[in-house]
Scaffold this motif. Sequence first.
Motif, mmCIF file in Angstrom:
data_model
loop_
_atom_site.group_PDB
_atom_site.id
_atom_site.type_symbol
_atom_site.label_atom_id
_atom_site.label_comp_id
_atom_site.label_asym_id
_atom_site.label_seq_id
_atom_site.Cartn_x
_atom_site.Cartn_y
_atom_site.Cartn_z
ATOM 1 N N ARG A 76 0.899 -1.272 -0.236
ATOM 2 C CA ARG A 76 0.088 0.234 -0.057
ATOM 3 C C ARG A 76 0.854 1.236 0.047
ATOM 4 N NH1 ARG A 76 -3.880 1.463 -1.088
ATOM 5 N NH2 ARG A 76 -5.313 1.819 0.691
ATOM 6 N N ASP A 77 0.314 2.561 -0.023
ATOM 7 C CA ASP A 77 0.830 3.683 -0.093
ATOM 8 C C ASP A 77 1.490 4.003 1.205
ATOM 9 O OD1 ASP A 77 -1.736 3.841 0.345
ATOM 10 O OD2 ASP A 77 -1.611 5.950 0.915
ATOM 11 N N ARG A 78 1.087 3.191 2.285
ATOM 12 C CA ARG A 78 1.388 3.268 3.722
ATOM 13 C C ARG A 78 1.377 2.268 4.271
ATOM 14 N NH1 ARG A 78 -1.448 8.541 5.133
ATOM 15 N NH2 ARG A 78 -1.750 8.628 3.011
ATOM 16 N N ALA A 79 1.780 2.061 5.692
ATOM 17 C CA ALA A 79 1.632 0.451 6.365
ATOM 18 C C ALA A 79 0.257 0.961 7.112
ATOM 19 C CB ALA A 79 2.680 0.362 7.216
ATOM 20 N N TYR A 80 -0.809 0.697 6.499
ATOM 21 C CA TYR A 80 -1.998 0.836 7.264
ATOM 22 C C TYR A 80 -2.351 -0.276 8.383
ATOM 23 C CZ TYR A 80 -3.725 4.169 3.800
ATOM 24 O OH TYR A 80 -3.839 5.033 2.812
ATOM 25 N N ILE B 109 4.741 0.165 0.007
ATOM 26 C CA ILE B 109 5.751 0.470 -1.250
ATOM 27 C C ILE B 109 5.678 1.850 -2.033
ATOM 28 C CG2 ILE B 109 4.973 -2.028 -1.545
ATOM 29 C CD1 ILE B 109 2.848 -1.008 -3.825
ATOM 30 N N PRO B 110 6.602 1.880 -2.947
ATOM 31 C CA PRO B 110 6.579 3.324 -3.330
ATOM 32 C C PRO B 110 5.332 3.698 -4.288
ATOM 33 C CG PRO B 110 8.490 2.222 -3.826
ATOM 34 C CD PRO B 110 7.478 1.064 -3.451
ATOM 35 N N TYR B 111 4.999 5.109 -4.400
ATOM 36 C CA TYR B 111 4.253 5.792 -5.337
ATOM 37 C C TYR B 111 5.171 5.603 -6.630
ATOM 38 C CZ TYR B 111 0.451 7.930 -2.822
ATOM 39 O OH TYR B 111 -0.765 8.208 -2.332
ATOM 40 N N VAL B 112 4.421 5.920 -7.927
ATOM 41 C CA VAL B 112 5.244 5.736 -9.146
ATOM 42 C C VAL B 112 5.666 7.189 -9.404
ATOM 43 C CG1 VAL B 112 4.892 5.439 -11.508
ATOM 44 C CG2 VAL B 112 3.752 4.134 -10.136
ATOM 45 N N SER B 113 7.066 7.314 -9.329
ATOM 46 C CA SER B 113 7.809 8.514 -9.621
ATOM 47 C C SER B 113 7.373 9.006 -11.023
ATOM 48 C CB SER B 113 9.387 8.236 -9.482
ATOM 49 O OG SER B 113 9.874 7.478 -10.358
#
Length: 589
Positions: free
Chosen positions: A165-169, A185-189
């Motif tokens: 996810r975009d953060r560890a919820y 995991i990373p956002y797409v740069s």
Amino acid sequence: LNVTPRCDHKRRCGGRPTMAALPVPRFFMYEGSELDFGWMARCPRFAELRASPTNERLAEVEMRSLLVSSDARTRDPTLATLFYVPLWEVVSFRVGRCENTTHRDRMRAAWSALRVSPYWKPRRGRPAGADHLLASTGCVEDNLKLSQRLGNLLGPLLIPTIFGRDRAYSPYYKYSGIGRCTVEIPYVSNPHATALRRARGAYPAGDEPFGGALSLSETDDYRAAGLSDEQAAEVVLAAGAALDAARAGGRRRWLLSFQGSMHKDDLCCQPGKDIRRAVARLARAGRDVSIIDVPRNLSRARRVGSYDGGAWARLYEAQAALMVQSSYCLIPYGDTEVTSRLYTAIAAGCVPVVIANRLSGAFASIVPYADLWLKVDQATFLAKPKELLGRLRAISAAGLLERQRALHAHVADVVYDWPDSRVAANFLRTAAAGCEATRVDMPRLASVTYRQDDRRYADDRRSASLWSAECTCVREPPTLWWGPSGEIDRRRRGVWPTEVCRCNHCSTLCEVDNKTIGEGHPAGDGRGGGADGMARLILRAEHTEHRGDGAGARSRLHHRVTVIASAVTSDARRPGKARTRRKGEGAAA
């Protein structure tokens, strides 16, 4: 709480292999249109979606493109440690009807296929689906969160899984925290930043981390990224000037840059409103500072087609060019602390100046972010925003160069479209070590069991079953480049960034007195967990795979066994000591 020694990001620590040294676990990837959404790249609106602001939230697309050709992929499910479901839920939600199916149809079809899959079954004492992993960095799409987009059938089915996810919820966020364990995991740069850096000569050479020269003939990468010939020429010239400046001690045209919204009405909440307002005060603070305000109605268009695509494309290109020409890039808190701007800065070779206390960064047990970024305490920046510039100017050329080299060394760890990207391998390692293994043994995180009678956690205890799961706690607070120093209140919770969450109580510092958290188990305590437990799981699969495969395969397997043998042997002696220690603590435990 028994915490193993701090490992940082070394290859070995205390006789055990660390995260970066662990073998990448073998995984099985689902196929078929019901569960593999790769076919949706044919949808008429897919290309438009990729060129829109939503592209930064399409990690599901980039992750599939890396995993589909990964060396760790096996087509034999009996050899797999993990099972990957390439579901594109954001793409599906955004493109709407495609090939006579709707988003709701596709989510229902995925539910029907997954629940009857022969691989969706209990394993090693875990519930069905506990070894399955998915990826989605979609946040709130048209006011709908993840579980709402998945629907009332697929959403509940995926609760036992591992979710990137975009953060560890934590499960406390029931609409966004799908999965028994979440991994950041990373956002797409920004792809234009990668295109600029991939041009000939943009790679490090000797002591010049961004040495080399660019020529007007090197425009193929930019055309592929959607730029016209004229735009490509302009960007090449700008990047060439930046790279020439970089050879002169790492300095670039701009000392510090930022492009984004700064008006308080464009942001949802605090502290983002105040931080962005403070950023605006830097706009006229120096000729070597570039602060560009972008109205939110353009930069945050939610629906494909609801914005001026040409204007957005030009801003997207300009953001990348600005970062490539900047020594430092401001990464301030916005609506939330997570942002694709961090990974675009890393791709651009621009040192991130992070003003977001809770930002962990993806794969933080593998990537030494303290060497890459400069982290500034939020309250300190709000009190004296212009002092930041003086502190940046005081950094020596050698200090800047050192961080630029660190950025280049780890860009492949967090940028999907970088050559030989390690994002997928890091996702698999982190998911297996932090979620699939029964104990956590990571440089930044420890494993802990909270007492059910601890009143501090009673307000977010939604399910008694969650208390049987071990939690992750952060060993040490983040290292601040500029901020307060002194005693840390370890009793505060919910404010310390963590890249993995497997229960209701993440973002909490490990306590050192063993009195209020409860019993914790040292990683590798003989119960099959931590780095050693994960390695044993992988070795069992590899032993099956290489059985009867000749002397070469047996030699490779023997080498893998040797790498972790000392860990298994030395840690086998620890349980008795740990039990004796806890027994002596009596009620304090």
